[in-house]
Design an enzyme around this catalytic site. Structure first.
Site, PDB file in Angstrom:
ATOM      1  N   GLU A 188       0.799  -1.238   0.000  1.00 46.31           N
ATOM      2  CA  GLU A 188       0.000   0.000   0.000  1.00 46.31           C
ATOM      3  C   GLU A 188       0.828   1.282   0.000  1.00 46.31           C
ATOM      4  O   GLU A 188       0.632   2.152   0.851  1.00 46.31           O
ATOM      5  CB  GLU A 188      -0.972  -0.028   1.190  1.00 46.31           C
ATOM      6  CG  GLU A 188      -1.893  -1.227   1.147  1.00 46.31           C
ATOM      7  CD  GLU A 188      -2.772  -1.385   2.382  1.00 46.31           C
ATOM      8  OE1 GLU A 188      -2.747  -0.520   3.257  1.00 46.31           O
ATOM      9  OE2 GLU A 188      -3.489  -2.403   2.466  1.00 46.31           O
ATOM     10  N   GLU A 226      -6.330 -10.905  -0.708  1.00 47.23           N
ATOM     11  CA  GLU A 226      -7.285 -10.228   0.173  1.00 47.23           C
ATOM     12  C   GLU A 226      -8.664 -10.091  -0.470  1.00 47.23           C
ATOM     13  O   GLU A 226      -9.274  -9.022  -0.452  1.00 47.23           O
ATOM     14  CB  GLU A 226      -6.723  -8.856   0.584  1.00 47.23           C
ATOM     15  CG  GLU A 226      -5.316  -8.961   1.154  1.00 47.23           C
ATOM     16  CD  GLU A 226      -4.800  -7.668   1.769  1.00 47.23           C
ATOM     17  OE1 GLU A 226      -5.607  -6.817   2.122  1.00 47.23           O
ATOM     18  OE2 GLU A 226      -3.568  -7.539   1.899  1.00 47.23           O
TER      19      GLU A 226
HETATM   20  O1  9MR Z   1      -7.668  -8.052   8.379  1.00 50.70           O
HETATM   21  C1  9MR Z   1      -6.694  -7.311   9.078  1.00 50.70           C
HETATM   22  C2  9MR Z   1      -7.249  -6.819  10.394  1.00 50.70           C
HETATM   23  O2  9MR Z   1      -7.492  -7.911  11.247  1.00 50.70           O
HETATM   24  C3  9MR Z   1      -6.291  -5.844  11.050  1.00 50.70           C
HETATM   25  O3  9MR Z   1      -6.877  -5.280  12.198  1.00 50.70           O
HETATM   26  C4  9MR Z   1      -5.922  -4.748  10.065  1.00 50.70           C
HETATM   27  C5  9MR Z   1      -4.940  -3.787  10.672  1.00 50.70           C
HETATM   28  O4  9MR Z   1      -4.605  -2.776   9.852  1.00 50.70           O
HETATM   29  O5  9MR Z   1      -5.365  -5.312   8.901  1.00 50.70           O
HETATM   30  C6  9MR Z   1      -6.269  -6.115   8.208  1.00 50.70           C
HETATM   31  O6  9MR Z   1      -5.701  -6.591   7.024  1.00 50.70           O
HETATM   32  C7  9MR Z   1      -5.318  -5.601   6.081  1.00 50.70           C
HETATM   33  C8  9MR Z   1      -4.133  -6.140   5.323  1.00 50.70           C
HETATM   34  O7  9MR Z   1      -3.108  -6.501   6.192  1.00 50.70           O
HETATM   35  C9  9MR Z   1      -3.627  -5.136   4.296  1.00 50.70           C
HETATM   36  N1  9MR Z   1      -4.679  -4.679   3.440  1.00 50.70           N
HETATM   37  C10 9MR Z   1      -5.906  -4.245   4.075  1.00 50.70           C
HETATM   38  C11 9MR Z   1      -6.412  -5.301   5.048  1.00 50.70           C
HETATM   39  C12 9MR Z   1      -7.732  -4.883   5.666  1.00 50.70           C
HETATM   40  O8  9MR Z   1      -7.568  -3.744   6.444  1.00 50.70           O
END
Ligand code: 9MR
Length: 377
Positions: free
Chosen positions: A162, A267
């Site tokens: 990102e 994702e």
């Molecule tokens: O699904 C993840 C969630 O449990 C966490 O709290 C969060 C923290 O930022 O991250 C989520 O996963 C993310 C992923 O690592 C990167 N892309 C976006 C995802 C959704 O936020």
């Protein structure tokens, strides 16, 4: 097909139609991964209750339907490297053990990300922002230590996550602020030095967006011109009922592949709820919450049908481009696990994943499995 089998199939189909569920006709032994075959890897993100084996319902689904996994959180910077001299790999090691025991292909997520990055990373002991040289050294130490710890276990790493925004420019993160554009090539260089065999990916969301698409293409070119390895682009598939446009998503898939890298749908999930920013006035909290949590008990059939049709459409797109798609990964096992239940507001009930809260395949998943059984006869 033998006559006996045809009669049985007609009976089963009639039964399925009357029960409204195509999954009743699927062979109990056949999983989604069998239906996908060698077109691409089909994976899911795991939370720590799953990779530790505690969530036995989810574990059953993973074993039957998926052949690839990624850690939803436990390999992120703040988890594995909470302070400068401390690395904590327990949860991540458990994830690796789960993957090894079940013969699953594993992806590392992620080495460098502005979010879930501990604050110490950017400041010295007096709280002052560190110099570019110090940040470089910290990135190097982090990437070397983490990548070498998992050496030989993972197929690839989301090296940078990102970092490009919608107009194609760089996100103004601390990494960018201190090191400028250079932080991305450096991350890829360190990851390759640490583990020359592991594949290296750039991963981002909103990849249907033209500006970001062009920014990512530019990044791939820059890395390649500098002789650095980049194997694939991870296109996060966080979707909704009204975004992304399938044609724009496809354009990006083709644009990245044209640069000589593979494409991964990472994702993947699709919110079945109204898109937050386009509904009620955020200041009217009660109305806002109601509008954003419209199905607290169950997803109405009418919405479910549209959702399933849209998911199937995207799956068909991935299949159509199976020559460039290396992996498709859902962001969670069942609806109850999804981060979407807590975002953009906490406590809402979403239905974004391939398996429902009872760990049953959604209709479009059953359909994919059934089609494969039919085409194999
Ligand atoms: O699904 C993840 C969630 O449990 C966490 O709290 C969060 C923290 O930022 O991250 C989520 O996963 C993310 C992923 O690592 C990167 N892309 C976006 C995802 C959704 O936020």
């Amino acid at each position: 097909m033998k006559v006996r089998h045809i009669a049985a199939a007609i009976l089963a189909a009639t039964f399925a139609a009357s029960c409204g569920g195509p999954q009743t006709t699927t062979n109990k032994e056949t999983g989604l991964k069998d239906a996908v075959g060698d077109k691409f890897l089909i994976g899911t993100a795991l939370n720590v209750f799953q990779s530790s084996g505690q969530d036995t319902n989810a574990v059953k689904v993973v074993k039957k339907h998926f052949n690839a996994i990624v850690a939803e959180n436990c390999m992120k910077m703040e988890e594995v490297h909470p302070s400068e001299d401390v690395y904590t790999f327990d949860k991540a090691d458990q994830f690796i053990k789960f993957g090894e025991e079940n013969g699953l292909t594993m992806t590392g997520h992620c080495l460098i990300w502005h979010s879930q990055c501990p604050e110490w990373f950017f400041v010295d002991k007096d709280g002052k922002q560190v110099s570019p040289e110090v940040l470089k050294q910290r990135m190097k130490d982090h990437i070397y230590t983490v990548a070498q710890h998992f050496k030989g276990k993972l197929k690839g790493w989301d090296v940078v996550n990102e970092a490009i925004v919608e107009d194609g420019s760089y996100r103004k993160s601390k990494f960018y602020e201190i090191l400028g554009e250079e932080f991305i090539p450096l991350a890829f260089q360190y990851a390759h030095e640490a583990d020359p065999d592991v594949e290296l990916y750039y991963n981002d969301y909103g990849m249907d967006n033209e500006g970001r698409r062009n920014g990512v293409v530019k990044l791939i070119r820059t890395l390649k011109e500098r002789g650095l390895r980049i194997d694939a682009v991870g296109m996060q598939g966080h979707m909704g009922m009204d975004y992304p446009k399938i044609e724009e998503f496809e354009k990006s898939m083709l644009a990245f592949a044209a640069e000589g890298v593979k494409v991964m749908i990472t994702e993947w999930d699709m919110s079945a709820l109204p898109t937050a920013s386009r509904t009620a006035n955020i200041s009217d909290t009660v109305a806002f919450k109601k509008a954003l949590n419209p199905y607290p008990d169950a997803l109405p059939d009418s919405v479910s049908q549209v959702w399933n049709a849209r998911m199937k459409q995207f799956f068909n797109l991935f299949e159509k481009h199976a020559d460039i798609v290396d992996r498709v990964t859902a962001w969670g096992v069942s609806d109850g696990d999804s981060w979407k239940n807590g975002f953009p507001i906490r406590g809402r009930r979403d239905y974004p994943l391939l398996f429902d809260r009872n760990y049953q395949p959604k209709p479009f998943v059953s359909e994919i499995i059934k089609e494969n059984q039919t085409s194999n006869k």
